[in-house]
Design a protein around this motif. Structure first.
Motif, short mmCIF file in Angstrom:
data_model
loop_
_atom_site.label_atom_id
_atom_site.label_comp_id
_atom_site.label_asym_id
_atom_site.label_seq_id
_atom_site.Cartn_x
_atom_site.Cartn_y
_atom_site.Cartn_z
N VAL A 20 36.11 37.06 16.04
CA VAL A 20 37.50 36.65 16.29
C VAL A 20 37.59 35.75 17.53
N ILE A 21 37.04 36.21 18.64
CA ILE A 21 37.18 35.42 19.87
C ILE A 21 36.31 34.17 19.81
N GLY A 22 35.11 34.29 19.26
CA GLY A 22 34.22 33.13 19.15
C GLY A 22 34.81 32.04 18.27
N THR A 23 35.37 32.41 17.14
CA THR A 23 35.98 31.44 16.24
C THR A 23 37.17 30.76 16.91
N THR A 24 38.00 31.54 17.57
CA THR A 24 39.16 30.98 18.25
C THR A 24 38.73 29.99 19.34
N LEU A 25 37.78 30.41 20.18
CA LEU A 25 37.33 29.53 21.26
C LEU A 25 36.62 28.29 20.73
N LEU A 26 35.82 28.44 19.69
CA LEU A 26 35.11 27.30 19.10
C LEU A 26 36.10 26.27 18.55
N MET A 27 37.05 26.72 17.75
CA MET A 27 38.01 25.78 17.16
C MET A 27 38.86 25.13 18.23
N ASP A 28 39.26 25.90 19.24
CA ASP A 28 40.04 25.33 20.35
C ASP A 28 39.24 24.26 21.09
N ARG A 29 37.96 24.53 21.36
CA ARG A 29 37.13 23.57 22.08
C ARG A 29 36.93 22.30 21.26
N LEU A 30 36.63 22.43 19.97
CA LEU A 30 36.42 21.25 19.12
C LEU A 30 37.71 20.44 19.03
N ASP A 31 38.84 21.12 18.93
CA ASP A 31 40.13 20.46 18.90
C ASP A 31 40.39 19.73 20.22
N ASP A 32 40.15 20.40 21.34
CA ASP A 32 40.36 19.78 22.66
C ASP A 32 39.50 18.53 22.83
N GLU A 33 38.24 18.59 22.42
CA GLU A 33 37.35 17.43 22.57
C GLU A 33 37.86 16.24 21.77
N LEU A 34 38.31 16.48 20.54
CA LEU A 34 38.83 15.38 19.71
C LEU A 34 40.13 14.82 20.30
N ARG A 35 40.98 15.68 20.80
CA ARG A 35 42.24 15.23 21.40
C ARG A 35 41.98 14.40 22.66
N GLN A 36 41.06 14.87 23.50
CA GLN A 36 40.79 14.16 24.76
C GLN A 36 40.15 12.79 24.52
N GLU A 37 39.21 12.72 23.61
CA GLU A 37 38.47 11.47 23.39
C GLU A 37 39.13 10.51 22.41
N PHE A 38 39.80 11.07 21.38
CA PHE A 38 40.29 10.22 20.30
C PHE A 38 41.77 10.43 19.96
N ASP A 39 42.45 11.31 20.68
CA ASP A 39 43.88 11.56 20.48
C ASP A 39 44.19 12.01 19.05
N ILE A 40 43.28 12.80 18.46
CA ILE A 40 43.55 13.42 17.17
C ILE A 40 43.19 14.89 17.25
N SER A 41 43.82 15.68 16.40
CA SER A 41 43.53 17.11 16.35
C SER A 41 42.36 17.37 15.41
N LEU A 42 41.83 18.57 15.48
CA LEU A 42 40.76 18.97 14.57
C LEU A 42 41.26 18.91 13.13
N THR A 43 42.48 19.30 12.88
CA THR A 43 43.04 19.22 11.53
C THR A 43 43.13 17.78 11.05
N GLU A 44 43.57 16.88 11.92
CA GLU A 44 43.63 15.46 11.55
C GLU A 44 42.23 14.92 11.25
N TYR A 45 41.27 15.31 12.07
CA TYR A 45 39.88 14.90 11.84
C TYR A 45 39.41 15.40 10.47
N GLU A 46 39.69 16.67 10.15
CA GLU A 46 39.26 17.23 8.87
C GLU A 46 39.93 16.51 7.70
N ILE A 47 41.17 16.10 7.85
CA ILE A 47 41.84 15.33 6.80
C ILE A 47 41.10 14.02 6.58
N LEU A 48 40.75 13.34 7.66
CA LEU A 48 40.00 12.09 7.52
C LEU A 48 38.66 12.33 6.85
N VAL A 49 37.98 13.40 7.20
CA VAL A 49 36.69 13.73 6.57
C VAL A 49 36.87 13.93 5.08
#
Length: 164
Positions: A20-49
């Motif tokens: 539970v905590i690992g999944t939450t932290l992992l998804m939050d970190r991946l989302d934060d990295e995409l937002r900081q570098e590319f101004d998109i969310s993890l969900t937006e990235y997955e839609i593009l994929v």
């Protein structure tokens, strides 16, 4: 308490909480990295994929929601935001005129190509490289079993569609 309840033992409880905590932290970190570098969310990235993996880089909105295991309204809101950014566009399906297609634009493809290397490196750094090949394969098998069991009630969902 119900005496028929099959309570988790201490080891199972530790593993469950780690998931539970690992999944939450992992998804939050991946989302934060995409937002900081590319101004998109993890969900937006997955839609593009998902769109990039389809013929013509397009798919029906309902199928897109199923592929992401998100509600149709959530995907509609996200795609609306992405449409304003010029990353996707929507149109009526030429097949029946009722369905709505989401299509990736060239700007969306360029963004995906730019973001993918950083995202994959994050997935490796924060998950893949922390586990042995055997443990990571076991994790995949367990999560596939969970997915198989939970989508039984939703046979129309395209979560299992193979990726390119």
């Amino acid at each position: 308490m119900n005496s028929d309840t099959r309570w988790l033992d201490a080891s199972q409880q530790r593993s469950w909480r780690a998931l539970v905590i690992g999944t939450t932290l992992l998804m939050d970190r991946l989302d934060d990295e995409l937002r900081q570098e590319f101004d998109i969310s993890l969900t937006e990235y997955e839609i593009l994929v998902r769109l990039s993996e389809r013929e013509g880089r397009q798919m029906r909105m309902a199928q897109l929601a199923d592929a992401l295991a998100h509600s149709r309204s959530r995907v509609t809101h996200t795609v609306t935001r992405m449409e304003r950014q010029g990353l996707v566009r929507r149109s009526h399906s030429p097949d029946d005129g009722r369905g709505v297609l989401a299509s990736m634009t060239e700007d969306g493809m360029r963004l995906l190509q730019a973001a993918a290397p950083m995202h994959v490196e994050g997935v490796r750094r924060h998950l893949v490289d922390l586990a042995s090949a055997e443990d990571f394969a076991a994790l995949g098998r367990v999560m596939n079993a969970v997915t198989d069991q939970l989508i039984v009630g939703h046979p129309e969902m395209e979560i299992r569609r193979p990726t390119v």
